[in-house]
Design a protein around this motif. Structure first.
Motif, mmCIF file in Angstrom:
data_model
loop_
_atom_site.group_PDB
_atom_site.id
_atom_site.type_symbol
_atom_site.label_atom_id
_atom_site.label_comp_id
_atom_site.label_asym_id
_atom_site.label_seq_id
_atom_site.Cartn_x
_atom_site.Cartn_y
_atom_site.Cartn_z
ATOM 1 N N VAL A 41 -37.296 -1.426 2.158
ATOM 2 C CA VAL A 41 -37.043 -2.765 2.682
ATOM 3 C C VAL A 41 -36.438 -3.602 1.557
ATOM 4 O O VAL A 41 -36.983 -3.655 0.452
ATOM 5 N N TYR A 42 -35.303 -4.234 1.832
ATOM 6 C CA TYR A 42 -34.620 -5.103 0.876
ATOM 7 C C TYR A 42 -34.660 -6.519 1.424
ATOM 8 O O TYR A 42 -34.488 -6.726 2.619
ATOM 9 N N ARG A 43 -34.861 -7.502 0.527
ATOM 10 C CA ARG A 43 -34.885 -8.895 0.986
ATOM 11 C C ARG A 43 -34.239 -9.783 -0.063
ATOM 12 O O ARG A 43 -34.531 -9.669 -1.242
ATOM 13 N N ASP A 44 -33.362 -10.667 0.381
ATOM 14 C CA ASP A 44 -32.845 -11.700 -0.506
ATOM 15 C C ASP A 44 -32.983 -13.053 0.175
ATOM 16 O O ASP A 44 -33.138 -13.148 1.387
ATOM 17 N N SER A 45 -32.971 -14.091 -0.637
ATOM 18 C CA SER A 45 -33.126 -15.450 -0.121
ATOM 19 C C SER A 45 -31.752 -16.061 0.099
ATOM 20 O O SER A 45 -30.938 -16.119 -0.818
ATOM 21 N N LEU A 46 -31.531 -16.480 1.304
ATOM 22 C CA LEU A 46 -30.265 -17.084 1.673
ATOM 23 C C LEU A 46 -30.379 -18.603 1.673
ATOM 24 O O LEU A 46 -29.409 -19.298 1.464
ATOM 25 N N GLY A 47 -31.585 -19.084 1.884
ATOM 26 C CA GLY A 47 -31.780 -20.516 2.055
ATOM 27 C C GLY A 47 -31.414 -20.897 3.486
ATOM 28 O O GLY A 47 -30.985 -20.079 4.282
ATOM 29 N N GLY A 48 -31.610 -22.132 3.815
ATOM 30 C CA GLY A 48 -31.273 -22.562 5.169
ATOM 31 C C GLY A 48 -32.411 -22.293 6.133
ATOM 32 O O GLY A 48 -33.499 -21.909 5.749
ATOM 33 N N GLY A 49 -32.121 -22.463 7.395
ATOM 34 C CA GLY A 49 -33.162 -22.388 8.402
ATOM 35 C C GLY A 49 -33.119 -21.172 9.295
ATOM 36 O O GLY A 49 -33.642 -21.217 10.397
ATOM 37 N N LYS A 50 -32.474 -20.095 8.855
ATOM 38 C CA LYS A 50 -32.478 -18.925 9.736
ATOM 39 C C LYS A 50 -32.875 -17.685 8.967
ATOM 40 O O LYS A 50 -32.729 -17.598 7.752
ATOM 41 N N ARG A 51 -33.428 -16.740 9.692
ATOM 42 C CA ARG A 51 -33.779 -15.446 9.113
ATOM 43 C C ARG A 51 -32.883 -14.415 9.760
ATOM 44 O O ARG A 51 -32.525 -14.540 10.936
ATOM 45 N N GLN A 52 -32.525 -13.400 9.000
ATOM 46 C CA GLN A 52 -31.717 -12.318 9.540
ATOM 47 C C GLN A 52 -32.324 -10.990 9.116
ATOM 48 O O GLN A 52 -32.806 -10.859 7.985
ATOM 49 N N VAL A 53 -32.277 -10.039 10.023
ATOM 50 C CA VAL A 53 -32.827 -8.708 9.765
ATOM 51 C C VAL A 53 -31.816 -7.672 10.222
ATOM 52 O O VAL A 53 -31.210 -7.803 11.283
ATOM 53 N N GLY A 54 -31.637 -6.637 9.400
ATOM 54 C CA GLY A 54 -30.778 -5.523 9.750
ATOM 55 C C GLY A 54 -31.554 -4.228 9.610
ATOM 56 O O GLY A 54 -32.398 -4.098 8.722
ATOM 57 N N ILE A 55 -31.286 -3.281 10.476
ATOM 58 C CA ILE A 55 -31.980 -1.992 10.475
ATOM 59 C C ILE A 55 -30.944 -0.897 10.430
ATOM 60 O O ILE A 55 -29.977 -0.913 11.192
ATOM 61 N N SER A 56 -31.158 0.076 9.533
ATOM 62 C CA SER A 56 -30.192 1.160 9.376
ATOM 63 C C SER A 56 -30.928 2.484 9.263
ATOM 64 O O SER A 56 -31.957 2.582 8.598
ATOM 65 N N ALA A 57 -30.360 3.504 9.904
ATOM 66 C CA ALA A 57 -30.887 4.858 9.790
ATOM 67 C C ALA A 57 -29.688 5.794 9.672
ATOM 68 O O ALA A 57 -28.968 6.015 10.635
ATOM 69 N N GLY A 58 -29.465 6.317 8.484
ATOM 70 C CA GLY A 58 -28.336 7.211 8.243
ATOM 71 C C GLY A 58 -28.619 8.619 8.730
ATOM 72 O O GLY A 58 -29.721 8.932 9.203
ATOM 73 N N LYS A 59 -27.646 9.492 8.585
ATOM 74 C CA LYS A 59 -27.789 10.858 9.083
ATOM 75 C C LYS A 59 -28.892 11.636 8.384
ATOM 76 O O LYS A 59 -29.447 12.568 8.951
ATOM 77 N N ARG A 60 -29.214 11.257 7.146
ATOM 78 C CA ARG A 60 -30.295 11.974 6.457
ATOM 79 C C ARG A 60 -31.647 11.712 7.110
ATOM 80 O O ARG A 60 -32.617 12.402 6.842
ATOM 81 N N ALA A 61 -31.702 10.687 7.970
ATOM 82 C CA ALA A 61 -32.940 10.347 8.665
ATOM 83 C C ALA A 61 -33.175 11.226 9.886
ATOM 84 O O ALA A 61 -34.137 11.019 10.603
#
Length: 136
Positions: A41-61
């Motif tokens: 899980v990676y997280r960085d602070s963007l600031g502002g009033g929204k949260r964003q989430v991305g999900i990835s599963a490569g072929k090795r998964a």
């Protein structure tokens, strides 16, 4: 629970998703990380009033069925535990290897302690009884 008109309490709308490859790679490159046996899980602070989430599963998964199941379970995990993803942050969850016979309760048991240990979290919100089907 009273839901405002036009709002679904456990949704994952497009405005809460990391939609471009550039956004996703930026979070992975700049963000702090937390590792578990099956996920990073990676997280960085963007600031502002929204949260964003991305999900990835490569072929090795694994094959397509395993990757899609893992992503579906992670989306449900996010819907149930939005309080772990504060406003003003972008989070990318990468499936390294999907757990065998994964169900929502096993995803919660693995990710909740790791996320709380790394970034803290509010309250005690364990996953309830597992309602997901184990047939795949």
């Amino acid at each position: 629970m009273t839901v405002p008109p036009g709002e679904r309490p456990r949704s994952f709308p497009a405005c809460e998703r990391l939609r471009t490859d550039r956004e996703f790679r930026e979070v992975v490159r700049k963000g702090a990380r937390a590792h578990t046996t099956h996920y990073t899980v990676y997280r960085d602070s963007l600031g502002g009033g929204k949260r964003q989430v991305g999900i990835s599963a490569g072929k090795r998964a694994g094959g397509a069925v395993a990757r899609n199941r893992a992503k579906r379970l992670l989306r449900e995990f996010y819907r149930m535990h939005k309080d772990l993803f504060p406003m003003g942050t972008r989070t990318a969850i990468v499936v390294r290897k999907p757990p065998e016979g994964a169900v929502l309760s096993s995803v919660c048991a693995e990710l909740l302690p790791a996320l709380r240990r790394r970034w803290g979290g509010k309250g005690d919100s364990p996953c309830g009884p597992d309602n997901s089907s184990s047939a795949s």
